[in-house]
Structures are given as C-alpha cells and as structure tokens.
Scaffold this motif. Structure first.
Motif, PDB file in Angstrom:
ATOM      1  N   ARG A  11      17.701  31.050  44.415  1.00  0.00           N
ATOM      2  CA  ARG A  11      17.061  31.734  43.457  1.00  0.00           C
ATOM      3  C   ARG A  11      15.407  31.752  43.900  1.00  0.00           C
ATOM      4  O   ARG A  11      15.018  30.703  44.232  1.00  0.00           O
ATOM      5  CB  ARG A  11      17.208  31.071  41.969  1.00  0.00           C
ATOM      6  CG  ARG A  11      18.683  31.197  41.510  1.00  0.00           C
ATOM      7  CD  ARG A  11      18.705  30.565  40.203  1.00  0.00           C
ATOM      8  NE  ARG A  11      18.479  29.076  40.281  1.00  0.00           N
ATOM      9  CZ  ARG A  11      19.414  28.291  40.233  1.00  0.00           C
ATOM     10  NH1 ARG A  11      20.890  28.613  40.398  1.00  0.00           N
ATOM     11  NH2 ARG A  11      19.257  26.973  40.328  1.00  0.00           N
ATOM     12  N   ARG A  13      11.644  30.451  43.404  1.00  0.00           N
ATOM     13  CA  ARG A  13      11.381  29.554  42.757  1.00  0.00           C
ATOM     14  C   ARG A  13      10.215  28.946  43.460  1.00  0.00           C
ATOM     15  O   ARG A  13      10.338  28.664  44.681  1.00  0.00           O
ATOM     16  CB  ARG A  13      12.347  28.035  42.566  1.00  0.00           C
ATOM     17  CG  ARG A  13      11.641  27.098  41.930  1.00  0.00           C
ATOM     18  CD  ARG A  13      12.847  26.194  41.253  1.00  0.00           C
ATOM     19  NE  ARG A  13      13.933  27.013  40.839  1.00  0.00           N
ATOM     20  CZ  ARG A  13      14.503  26.875  39.701  1.00  0.00           C
ATOM     21  NH1 ARG A  13      13.921  26.289  38.607  1.00  0.00           N
ATOM     22  NH2 ARG A  13      15.416  27.585  39.529  1.00  0.00           N
ATOM     23  N   GLU A  37      15.381  20.322  36.131  1.00  0.00           N
ATOM     24  CA  GLU A  37      15.886  21.117  35.344  1.00  0.00           C
ATOM     25  C   GLU A  37      17.409  20.910  34.880  1.00  0.00           C
ATOM     26  O   GLU A  37      17.922  20.386  35.800  1.00  0.00           O
ATOM     27  CB  GLU A  37      15.712  22.611  35.754  1.00  0.00           C
ATOM     28  CG  GLU A  37      14.225  23.118  35.877  1.00  0.00           C
ATOM     29  CD  GLU A  37      14.310  24.581  36.235  1.00  0.00           C
ATOM     30  OE1 GLU A  37      15.255  25.284  35.873  1.00  0.00           O
ATOM     31  OE2 GLU A  37      13.470  24.773  37.004  1.00  0.00           O
ATOM     32  N   GLY A  38      17.926  21.162  33.683  1.00  0.00           N
ATOM     33  CA  GLY A  38      19.129  20.862  33.349  1.00  0.00           C
ATOM     34  C   GLY A  38      19.585  19.472  33.095  1.00  0.00           C
ATOM     35  O   GLY A  38      20.705  19.216  33.138  1.00  0.00           O
ATOM     36  N   VAL A  39      18.872  18.609  33.015  1.00  0.00           N
ATOM     37  CA  VAL A  39      19.165  17.291  32.626  1.00  0.00           C
ATOM     38  C   VAL A  39      19.761  17.018  31.320  1.00  0.00           C
ATOM     39  O   VAL A  39      18.981  17.553  30.384  1.00  0.00           O
ATOM     40  CB  VAL A  39      18.147  16.260  32.924  1.00  0.00           C
ATOM     41  CG1 VAL A  39      18.381  14.797  32.653  1.00  0.00           C
ATOM     42  CG2 VAL A  39      17.352  16.446  34.381  1.00  0.00           C
ATOM     43  N   VAL A  40      20.710  16.434  31.208  1.00  0.00           N
ATOM     44  CA  VAL A  40      21.495  16.244  29.792  1.00  0.00           C
ATOM     45  C   VAL A  40      21.060  14.603  29.569  1.00  0.00           C
ATOM     46  O   VAL A  40      21.459  13.853  30.395  1.00  0.00           O
ATOM     47  CB  VAL A  40      22.910  16.331  29.967  1.00  0.00           C
ATOM     48  CG1 VAL A  40      23.534  15.966  28.476  1.00  0.00           C
ATOM     49  CG2 VAL A  40      23.128  17.709  30.455  1.00  0.00           C
ATOM     50  N   THR A  46      15.651  11.991  25.258  1.00  0.00           N
ATOM     51  CA  THR A  46      15.073  12.938  25.317  1.00  0.00           C
ATOM     52  C   THR A  46      13.312  12.660  24.651  1.00  0.00           C
ATOM     53  O   THR A  46      12.426  12.873  25.139  1.00  0.00           O
ATOM     54  CB  THR A  46      15.485  13.980  24.644  1.00  0.00           C
ATOM     55  OG1 THR A  46      16.711  14.528  25.421  1.00  0.00           O
ATOM     56  CG2 THR A  46      14.485  15.518  24.366  1.00  0.00           C
ATOM     57  N   GLU A  64       9.719  20.708  29.075  1.00  0.00           N
ATOM     58  CA  GLU A  64      10.724  20.999  29.810  1.00  0.00           C
ATOM     59  C   GLU A  64      11.953  19.903  29.441  1.00  0.00           C
ATOM     60  O   GLU A  64      13.045  20.295  29.482  1.00  0.00           O
ATOM     61  CB  GLU A  64       9.944  20.907  31.540  1.00  0.00           C
ATOM     62  CG  GLU A  64       9.427  22.092  31.977  1.00  0.00           C
ATOM     63  CD  GLU A  64       9.053  21.928  33.389  1.00  0.00           C
ATOM     64  OE1 GLU A  64       9.091  20.873  33.930  1.00  0.00           O
ATOM     65  OE2 GLU A  64       9.059  22.933  34.170  1.00  0.00           O
ATOM     66  N   GLU A  67      13.189  21.498  26.442  1.00  0.00           N
ATOM     67  CA  GLU A  67      13.777  22.704  26.757  1.00  0.00           C
ATOM     68  C   GLU A  67      15.419  22.273  27.266  1.00  0.00           C
ATOM     69  O   GLU A  67      16.427  22.931  26.940  1.00  0.00           O
ATOM     70  CB  GLU A  67      13.080  23.576  27.728  1.00  0.00           C
ATOM     71  CG  GLU A  67      13.630  24.872  27.932  1.00  0.00           C
ATOM     72  CD  GLU A  67      12.890  25.567  28.895  1.00  0.00           C
ATOM     73  OE1 GLU A  67      13.053  25.779  30.209  1.00  0.00           O
ATOM     74  OE2 GLU A  67      11.978  26.577  28.439  1.00  0.00           O
ATOM     75  N   ASP A  68      15.443  21.181  27.960  1.00  0.00           N
ATOM     76  CA  ASP A  68      16.824  20.857  28.377  1.00  0.00           C
ATOM     77  C   ASP A  68      17.569  20.414  27.344  1.00  0.00           C
ATOM     78  O   ASP A  68      18.860  20.702  27.248  1.00  0.00           O
ATOM     79  CB  ASP A  68      16.572  19.533  29.322  1.00  0.00           C
ATOM     80  CG  ASP A  68      16.158  20.151  30.719  1.00  0.00           C
ATOM     81  OD1 ASP A  68      16.388  21.384  31.142  1.00  0.00           O
ATOM     82  OD2 ASP A  68      15.650  19.206  31.470  1.00  0.00           O
ATOM     83  N   LYS A  71      18.703  23.466  25.326  1.00  0.00           N
ATOM     84  CA  LYS A  71      19.833  24.320  26.110  1.00  0.00           C
ATOM     85  C   LYS A  71      21.113  23.607  26.292  1.00  0.00           C
ATOM     86  O   LYS A  71      21.944  24.124  26.559  1.00  0.00           O
ATOM     87  CB  LYS A  71      19.166  24.963  27.352  1.00  0.00           C
ATOM     88  CG  LYS A  71      18.020  25.871  27.265  1.00  0.00           C
ATOM     89  CD  LYS A  71      17.772  26.402  28.594  1.00  0.00           C
ATOM     90  CE  LYS A  71      16.490  27.360  28.222  1.00  0.00           C
ATOM     91  NZ  LYS A  71      15.938  27.804  29.680  1.00  0.00           N
ATOM     92  N   THR A  72      21.223  22.064  26.281  1.00  0.00           N
ATOM     93  CA  THR A  72      22.166  21.486  26.690  1.00  0.00           C
ATOM     94  C   THR A  72      22.714  20.509  25.679  1.00  0.00           C
ATOM     95  O   THR A  72      24.033  20.427  25.504  1.00  0.00           O
ATOM     96  CB  THR A  72      21.947  20.447  27.673  1.00  0.00           C
ATOM     97  OG1 THR A  72      21.054  19.490  27.214  1.00  0.00           O
ATOM     98  CG2 THR A  72      21.587  21.270  29.008  1.00  0.00           C
TER      99      THR A  72
END
Length: 166
Positions: A11, A13, A37-40, A46, A64, A67-68, A71-72
């Motif tokens: 992708r 980036r 990105e995408g860390v739960v 958080t 960010e 945002e994670d 989204k998660t």
C-alpha cells in the motif's frame, strides 16, 4: 513502476519522517516515531496512551490512538472515540496555525461528546465512560476554538486537555 513509498503489503505509505504535529519533514531528517496502526487497546490503555501523547505535545499521534479505538472497539462506542479523535486533530490543526480547520474540528468533536454528556456514560449506571471528563472536554474545546479564531498562537503541549478528572 511507481516511485511512491510502499508498506510491507504494497500500500502507498509515505516513509517521510514526521514532526510531533504530524507534518512531513524532508527525507533524512530525524522525526518522531509514528504510532503503529490498528493497535487494539483496552479503553483505559487508550485513554492513558492518548493523554501521554497529548501531554508531550503530540496531538496528531493521540488522534491515531483514538482512531484505533474507534475502528476496533464496540460499535456503540465509536462515536465517543471519533469525537475524541476530532478534538485531538483539532488541536493539531490549531497548533499548526490552521485556525479554520482547528476551530471546526474542535467544535465537531465537542458536539460529538455532548451527546454522551447528558447520558452520564455508556454503561447505564450513571458512570462517565472510562473516567473521561466529558463536560470539561466540551468546555475546553469551545474555549480553545474561540481563541484559535481570534488568532492566538497555540502550543499543543501547553493546551493539552485533561481527559480524566484523575
């Protein structure tokens, strides 16, 4: 073949380093490490991580983290985390000198939080979610938006909000 930077999945980036407000720096300059990105994370993790980044004057990075979570996390909490992300990116724009974008995002985030204010939390037990200081955050965002529109310079670390009462 494209000259664009790509991540491991192919992708597009940008690999350019970034400063603490997320602005791109020239290749080869030292920058601030990006948030993965995408860390739960748990909601409490958080909030802690976002507060650490806000206190360090890095609201773009805090955005960010929020945002994670948006989204998660559970769908019912997406609006809460999105509103917090908007506050953080509003502070980012304000500190970058973008008065119009900064004020707009601060107000949008405050509006998103206002929906949770009157409910006193997501759990139905009268608890504010995760100890967040929603009333204070809404007031902070409104006051900062006014100052930004008046042309006051904004220092992200000095203006960092307190997310919780504790």
């Amino acid at each position: 073949m494209s000259d664009r930077d790509r991540d491991g999945a192919g992708r597009a980036r940008s690999a350019r380093p970034r400063d603490g407000l997320g602005r791109p720096l020239p290749y080869g300059e030292a920058g601030v490490a990006r948030q993965p990105e995408g860390v739960v994370r748990s909601p409490e993790e958080t909030v802690r991580e976002a507060q650490r980044l806000l206190d360090a004057g890095m609201p773009f990075h805090a955005h960010e983290v929020f945002e994670d979570a948006w989204k998660t996390g559970p769908a019912g909490e997406a609006g809460l985390w999105r509103a917090l992300a908007q506050l953080a990116v509003g502070l980012t724009h304000a500190a970058r000198g973008n008065a119009v974008g900064g004020a707009r995002l601060l107000r949008r985030g405050a509006g998103g939080l206002a929906g949770f204010e009157g409910l006193d939390g997501l759990d139905g037990l009268g608890r504010v979610p995760y100890g967040l200081e929603l009333d204070g955050l809404v007031r902070w965002a409104g006051e900062l938006a006014h100052r930004v529109e008046r042309g006051e310079p904004i220092d992200a670390a000095r203006e960092a909000p307190r997310l919780t009462a504790g």
